[in-house]
Design a protein around this motif. Structure first.
Motif, PDB file in Angstrom:
ATOM      1  N   ASP A  60      13.199 -18.443  29.604  1.00  0.00           N
ATOM      2  CA  ASP A  60      13.686 -17.816  30.827  1.00  0.00           C
ATOM      3  C   ASP A  60      13.591 -18.760  32.012  1.00  0.00           C
ATOM      4  O   ASP A  60      14.511 -18.843  32.840  1.00  0.00           O
ATOM      5  CB  ASP A  60      12.866 -16.550  31.124  1.00  0.00           C
ATOM      6  CG  ASP A  60      13.206 -15.395  30.208  1.00  0.00           C
ATOM      7  OD1 ASP A  60      14.152 -15.514  29.407  1.00  0.00           O
ATOM      8  OD2 ASP A  60      12.514 -14.357  30.297  1.00  0.00           O
ATOM      9  N   ASP A  78      20.487 -13.502  35.053  1.00  0.00           N
ATOM     10  CA  ASP A  78      21.186 -13.207  33.794  1.00  0.00           C
ATOM     11  C   ASP A  78      20.981 -11.735  33.460  1.00  0.00           C
ATOM     12  O   ASP A  78      19.876 -11.347  33.077  1.00  0.00           O
ATOM     13  CB  ASP A  78      20.649 -14.099  32.673  1.00  0.00           C
ATOM     14  CG  ASP A  78      21.387 -13.901  31.352  1.00  0.00           C
ATOM     15  OD1 ASP A  78      22.212 -12.968  31.253  1.00  0.00           O
ATOM     16  OD2 ASP A  78      21.134 -14.676  30.412  1.00  0.00           O
ATOM     17  N   THR A 127      19.459 -10.625  29.850  1.00  0.00           N
ATOM     18  CA  THR A 127      18.084 -10.853  29.410  1.00  0.00           C
ATOM     19  C   THR A 127      17.187  -9.623  29.569  1.00  0.00           C
ATOM     20  O   THR A 127      16.531  -9.260  28.576  1.00  0.00           O
ATOM     21  CB  THR A 127      17.496 -12.083  30.113  1.00  0.00           C
ATOM     22  OG1 THR A 127      18.356 -13.195  29.946  1.00  0.00           O
ATOM     23  CG2 THR A 127      16.127 -12.413  29.584  1.00  0.00           C
TER      24      THR A 127
END
Length: 310
Positions: free
Chosen positions: A123, A49, A52
């Protein structure tokens, strides 16, 4: 003064009133070699991602066939140091990938205290969902069995593996084949069994936990002390098998053993096993040579766990 220390949690990190953070360990990072000459395992960094940002290191065994089991791995470091790209982890995960024929995704989650918990939990949950999604890396889509997922981690990573397994059971979005917790970082306000009672040590553990959890979670919060959680949550863990590894001289040995007994009492329907390494301490398998007999013994146990037929 700007350089006045606000929090001193040596040998892990220091935080200054100026806002500066000084990490004292776990700062060395390096990508694994594209191909490991000894095993033929290939490795590369991938983005999970970019917002992030969340990354992982993938390991693929030689001559990969379709439908390799996928191991989602969470590194240790007390939630505040370490990396999926630490040279400490590459030999261990290469060995697991080669010996157990695993496609490994080692997650580089955000660290405290800049990103206090639950950032790491979130996460790692996102990374798990990514491995079963159409957006997963081509290695996973081409060679991984997205229906046969394992979780594993050491120390704080083992803590994360437990939390992710609990969330998998609660949300029902993914079925995990097995979770391997190696020397899990669990703790509590009151000593358990033969656990150390030295006041200074326990105070340091308290301060560390408060720092990585944003100062809002005590030592009897379920994140650090699974015994404080309703047993129904543990009984509903979303994995079929559980391996808990402890070491005789690990200061957190008693917590790992108590966790195993709690899981057995909870009514969880899976298959659980406790393995103890005599004469060794916390994460010894990452600090001693791969050829060390006790390291080989633990690695072989993990390989057996991941390789067991359905």
């Amino acid at each position: 003064m700007e350089n006045e220390i606000l929090v001193d949690l040596s040998p892990l990190f220091r935080q200054y009133k100026s806002g500066q953070l000084e990490r004292l360990a776990g700062t060395v990072v390096a990508d694994a070699a594209p191909v490991d000459d000894a095993t033929g395992v290939t490795a590369r960094r991938v983005v999970i991602d970019p917002s992030t940002p969340l990354h992982a290191c993938l390991y693929l065994p030689p001559d990969p066939s379709p439908n390799l089991p996928i191991l989602v791995y969470f590194h240790g470091g007390a939630f505040c140091i370490g990396s999926a790209f630490s040279p400490t982890y590459h030999p261990h995960l290469i060995a697991l990938s080669a010996s157990a024929r695993l496609l490994v995704a080692s997650v580089d989650y955000r660290l405290a205290p800049e990103h206090p918990l639950p950032a790491a939990y979130d996460d790692c949950w996102a990374a798990l969902l990514w491995t079963i999604s159409p957006q997963a890396d081509p290695w996973i889509r081409l060679h991984g069995d997205q229906g046969r997922i394992f979780l594993a981690g050491d120390s704080a990573g083992a803590n994360i593996a437990h939390r992710v397994a609990v969330r998998a059971g609660r949300e029902g979005l993914v079925e995990v084949e097995g979770a391997a917790l190696v020397h899990p970082y669990f703790w509590g306000s009151s000593p358990v069994g033969k656990e150390g009672r030295e006041e200074g040590w326990r105070r340091w553990m308290d301060e560390l936990w408060r720092a990585v959890s944003g100062g809002k979670k005590g030592l009897d919060h379920e994140w650090i002390n699974p015994a404080a959680e309703a047993e129904g949550a543990v009984a509903g863990m979303g994995c079929r098998r559980l391996l808990v590894c402890v070491a005789e001289r690990d200061p957190m040995r008693e917590r790992g053993a108590a966790y195993y007994e709690m899981v057995k009492r909870s009514g969880w329907k899976g298959e659980a096993e406790l393995v103890e390494t005599e004469g060794e301490s916390h994460i010894f398998h990452l600090e001693k040579p791969e050829e060390h007999p006790k390291v080989q013994e633990l690695t072989n146990k993990l390989v057996s766990f991941f390789s067991k037929p359905l």
